[in-house]
Design a protein around this motif. Structure first.
Motif, short mmCIF file in Angstrom:
data_model
loop_
_atom_site.label_atom_id
_atom_site.label_comp_id
_atom_site.label_asym_id
_atom_site.label_seq_id
_atom_site.Cartn_x
_atom_site.Cartn_y
_atom_site.Cartn_z
N ALA A 267 -42.63 4.29 23.55
CA ALA A 267 -41.31 3.76 23.88
C ALA A 267 -41.36 2.82 25.08
O ALA A 267 -40.67 1.80 25.11
CB ALA A 267 -40.34 4.91 24.16
N VAL A 268 -42.16 3.14 26.08
CA VAL A 268 -42.20 2.32 27.30
C VAL A 268 -42.76 0.94 26.98
O VAL A 268 -42.27 -0.07 27.49
CB VAL A 268 -43.03 3.02 28.39
CG1 VAL A 268 -43.02 2.20 29.67
CG2 VAL A 268 -42.50 4.42 28.65
N PHE A 269 -43.77 0.88 26.11
CA PHE A 269 -44.36 -0.41 25.76
C PHE A 269 -43.47 -1.21 24.82
O PHE A 269 -43.43 -2.43 24.87
CB PHE A 269 -45.75 -0.19 25.18
CG PHE A 269 -46.68 0.46 26.17
CD1 PHE A 269 -47.24 -0.27 27.21
CD2 PHE A 269 -46.95 1.82 26.09
CE1 PHE A 269 -48.06 0.34 28.15
CE2 PHE A 269 -47.77 2.43 27.02
CZ PHE A 269 -48.34 1.70 28.05
N VAL A 270 -42.72 -0.50 23.98
CA VAL A 270 -41.71 -1.17 23.17
C VAL A 270 -40.64 -1.78 24.06
O VAL A 270 -40.23 -2.94 23.89
CB VAL A 270 -41.07 -0.20 22.15
CG1 VAL A 270 -39.84 -0.81 21.49
CG2 VAL A 270 -42.09 0.20 21.08
N ALA A 271 -40.17 -1.01 25.04
CA ALA A 271 -39.15 -1.50 25.97
C ALA A 271 -39.65 -2.74 26.70
O ALA A 271 -38.91 -3.71 26.91
CB ALA A 271 -38.76 -0.41 26.96
N GLU A 272 -40.91 -2.73 27.11
CA GLU A 272 -41.48 -3.90 27.78
C GLU A 272 -41.55 -5.08 26.82
O GLU A 272 -41.19 -6.22 27.19
CB GLU A 272 -42.87 -3.56 28.31
CG GLU A 272 -43.52 -4.71 29.08
CD GLU A 272 -44.97 -4.43 29.39
OE1 GLU A 272 -45.38 -4.65 30.54
OE2 GLU A 272 -45.70 -4.00 28.48
#
Length: 307
Positions: A267-272
């Motif tokens: 999720a964190v890399f998708v958000a980025e």
């Protein structure tokens, strides 16, 4: 909790010093990359089965893996794997199903440089910063050191919503929790018991202590903190530094956010990738707390904030 202050030593890599400038001398990118691998913060540390399983869970909308993020685009599992290969260094081969996987230490160092640049800009502007973690065991010292350096640079580090209770939903069921702060880093505590009148115990001044801070993926703490700032008539912070629900929850609400993430937290890399998070740093988030000492010193060095 050893490693949360200065003077600790990492038995895995031999780093001696502390989070607050204990390392002497300039740390090079190559030196840090070698230490990250020696401490198993990067290198062959990921479990392929877990990476693939969490990609599938995120793709199917599992809220435990979404971390408060509402993706703007469709992210099937194969697209997630390709993203993690680019941002973390895991194998892009979908046929690789079992065994170890890799976090590329050079990608970690590159992202730490980007994180340091954000900290330097925020410090120069004397901005307002909110910090919080769902990984208080390994990472509290890292966040506390950044918070301390930012305060020393003239930034405001508020602790909004302290003591507010909420229900956190986890795989093992709902838990009665409270938002608290340790060294100005937001954490979640679970109520061990109720007060004599049956009400949840407070974490306010003079109250009986609750349990130690717990691991959580929930975005509720950062939502509570941001709501408390608004209720008090304060603007949103200029930056949120955190992980799990702190970074994704802040990014989802349009607050600039930076922080670390493991390869099994897509999720964190998708958000980025979608522009909701400014910097996501790929690293293993479960190492011994003292192992993050050189990493922390490097970030403060690159930001021009070494103490």
């Amino acid at each position: 909790m050893s490693g949360f202050g200065g003077g600790s030593s990492c038995g895995s890599c031999g780093f001696r010093g502390g989070f607050r400038g204990g390392f002497r001398g300039v740390i090079s990118a190559d030196e840090l990359a070698a230490q990250l691998t020696a401490c198993r913060i990067a290198g062959p540390v990921a479990r392929r089965e877990r990476v693939l399983r969490n990609c599938a869970r995120f793709a199917h909308g599992d809220p435990e893996l979404r971390l408060g993020l509402d993706p703007e685009r469709d992210w099937p599992a194969d697209r997630l794997l390709a993203l993690l290969a680019r941002r973390c260094g895991v194998s892009p081969d979908p046929a690789h199903r079992h065994g170890p996987d890799t976090l590329d230490p050079e990608l970690t160092v590159r992202a730490l440089d980007a994180l340091a640049a954000v900290l330097a800009r925020t410090a120069a502007a004397r901005g307002t910063v909110l910090t919080g973690t769902g990984h208080p065991g390994p990472l509290l010292g890292f966040y506390a050191a950044l918070a301390g350096a930012l305060r020393a640079a003239g930034c405001s580090l508020p602790v909004p919503g302290r003591g507010r209770a909420f229900q956190a939903h986890a795989p093992e069921g709902a838990r009665r929790c409270a938002l608290d702060y340790v060294r100005r880093v937001g954490v979640v505590r679970v109520y061990e018991e109720t007060s004599p009148n049956g009400a949840p115990r407070s974490v306010g001044p003079g109250a009986a202590p609750l349990a130690d801070p717990v691991h959580t993926h929930s975005p509720q703490p950062v939502r509570i903190a941001l709501a408390a700032l608004a209720e008090a008539g304060h603007p949103r912070p200029d930056l949120v530094i955190g992980d799990h629900g702190w970074i994704c929850g802040a990014g989802r609400l349009g607050v600039p956010a930076v922080g670390p993430a493991d390869a099994d937290d897509p999720a964190v890399f998708v958000a980025e990738a979608e522009g909701q998070v400014a910097v996501a740093v790929p690293l293993d988030d479960g190492a011994r707390p003292e192992c993050y000492g050189m990493l922390t010193a490097y970030v403060l060095q690159q930001a021009g904030m070494s103490q």
